[in-house]
Design a protein around this motif. Structure first.
Motif, PDB file in Angstrom:
ATOM      1  N   ILE A 161       1.060  -1.160   0.251  1.00  0.00           N
ATOM      2  CA  ILE A 161      -0.032  -0.066   0.107  1.00  0.00           C
ATOM      3  C   ILE A 161       0.839   1.289  -0.135  1.00  0.00           C
ATOM      4  N   ASP A 162       0.703   2.122  -0.884  1.00  0.00           N
ATOM      5  CA  ASP A 162       1.454   3.517  -0.984  1.00  0.00           C
ATOM      6  C   ASP A 162       0.523   4.491  -0.343  1.00  0.00           C
ATOM      7  N   GLU A 163       1.036   5.718  -0.313  1.00  0.00           N
ATOM      8  CA  GLU A 163       0.435   6.827   0.209  1.00  0.00           C
ATOM      9  C   GLU A 163      -1.026   7.250  -0.483  1.00  0.00           C
ATOM     10  N   HIS A 204       3.294  -1.130   4.037  1.00  0.00           N
ATOM     11  CA  HIS A 204       3.081   0.279   3.858  1.00  0.00           C
ATOM     12  C   HIS A 204       4.325   0.833   3.077  1.00  0.00           C
TER      13      HIS A 204
END
Length: 359
Positions: free
Chosen positions: A189-191, A220
């Protein structure tokens, strides 16, 4: 308008991610939103039909004796799944585990043909367009054998034939495929998170979010997994087919040299702004040239732009650099690629290694 995106594509992505602050607010009217919502409903229906077909066919297959790790994300675009696959492969290889890679070979000849296995010693005879730029990059950076093709289960079977004693197989972008069962599922999961939480095309999701407990690891970007610029590599030998001995330059001395030059920055990746932001953080001034992800004509177009622009140096991502492999273009002698280092937090890496070995 950039080379990479048309106005509707830019507005669509703004609509997907406007609540996460990842872009400007969109201006879609009610008619377009209703149309996208209808298409999302068809996507849901298509998924139900596909899942039923998979269940009736007896898939996914499970191959005994090999631990299968699938790495991917839920949204389209570059969240860092390929760098994470690379990091896991390097981590497990250091532990003495015998590993192999499996890739779809997206937008390559291998995606639509029989499964191919590329052994490390055969990579110099294999062009990136044959197996895909991401697959080629993974094989190059890790030095591991890779199976490429749409049928992942067949890919693992072929790997086992070519690599006796294989212990671990890593599936790059493997969360949505249903041919091969995974023992460990790693979600990146990115920003941007999950955007507006809807399926394509109303949202950016490839599959519903659901319960994240179905994933063994949820990582993350910028928290558990850190992806940072490491050094520059001169891609001139790469264009002549040499995979070893590429000259390197450290970031600080390179930035000092580059600040006096006219620069063209190239990025043919899912999120080119990441690369451009890294260059800006180094204090570099440049002309940005974004391309579509996996653009097959990138090398030749960069050559044309370099000739017409009077640039001293072309800077690019390492994924872009592989497209110059064995292409004797003049621009290659004036181009550097930015290599990144991928690291897990120490405690997380220890726990992951223990989990992979114990299962």
């Amino acid at each position: 308008m950039s080379v990479r995106e048309n106005p509707f594509s830019s507005r669509l992505q703004a609509f997907w991610f406007e609540s996460s602050g990842a872009g400007p607010r969109s201006e879609f009217g009610l008619g377009i939103r209703l149309g996208l919502l209808l298409l999302e409903g068809l996507h849901h229906l298509g998924r139900l039909v596909y899942r039923l077909k998979i269940r009736l066919s007896g898939l996914p297959q499970r191959i005994p004796g090999v631990h299968v790790i699938a790495v991917g994300n839920l949204i389209i675009g570059g969240a860092g799944k390929t760098p994470c696959t690379l990091a896991i492969a390097e981590m497990l290889a250091k532990q003495g585990l015998k590993c192999g890679l499996i890739s779809r070979g997206y937008r390559s000849a291998a995606e639509h043909g029989p499964v191919r296995v590329i052994l490390p010693e055969a990579l110099t005879q294999t062009l990136p367009e044959e197996i895909g730029d991401e697959a080629w990059l993974l094989a190059w950076r890790t030095g591991l054998p890779i199976a490429v093709g749409k049928q992942r289960a067949e890919g693992l079977k072929r790997l086992l034939q070519e690599v006796p004693g294989l212990q671990v197989a890593l599936l790059d972008d493997g969360l949505q495929q249903r041919w091969l069962a995974a023992d460990t599922r790693v979600l990146i999961i990115d920003e941007r998170g999950f955007g507006n939480g809807h399926l394509l095309p109303y949202g950016p999701l490839r599959e519903p979010i659901g319960d994240l407990i179905r994933f063994d690891w949820v990582l993350h970007r910028e928290q558990e997994i850190l992806i940072r610029p490491d050094h520059w590599i001169d891609i001139s030998p790469l264009s002549r087919g040499q995979l070893q001995g590429l000259q390197t330059y450290d970031l600080i001395s390179a930035a000092t040299q580059l600040k006096t030059q006219r620069l063209l920055a190239v990025a043919g990746v899912a999120r080119p702004e990441r690369f451009f932001n890294e260059l800006s953080a180094m204090g570099l001034a440049f002309d940005a040239l974004p391309f579509a992800d996996h653009d097959p004509g990138l090398a030749e177009r960069v050559q044309q732009r370099w000739h017409s622009g009077g640039y001293h140096r072309v800077l690019m991502t390492e994924k872009d650099a592989v497209k110059f492999f064995r292409k004797d273009l003049e621009v290659s002698r004036h181009a550097w690629a930015l290599r990144q280092s991928i690291r897990f937090l120490p405690n997380l890496e220890t726990n992951m290694i223990h989990g992979f070995k114990a299962s």
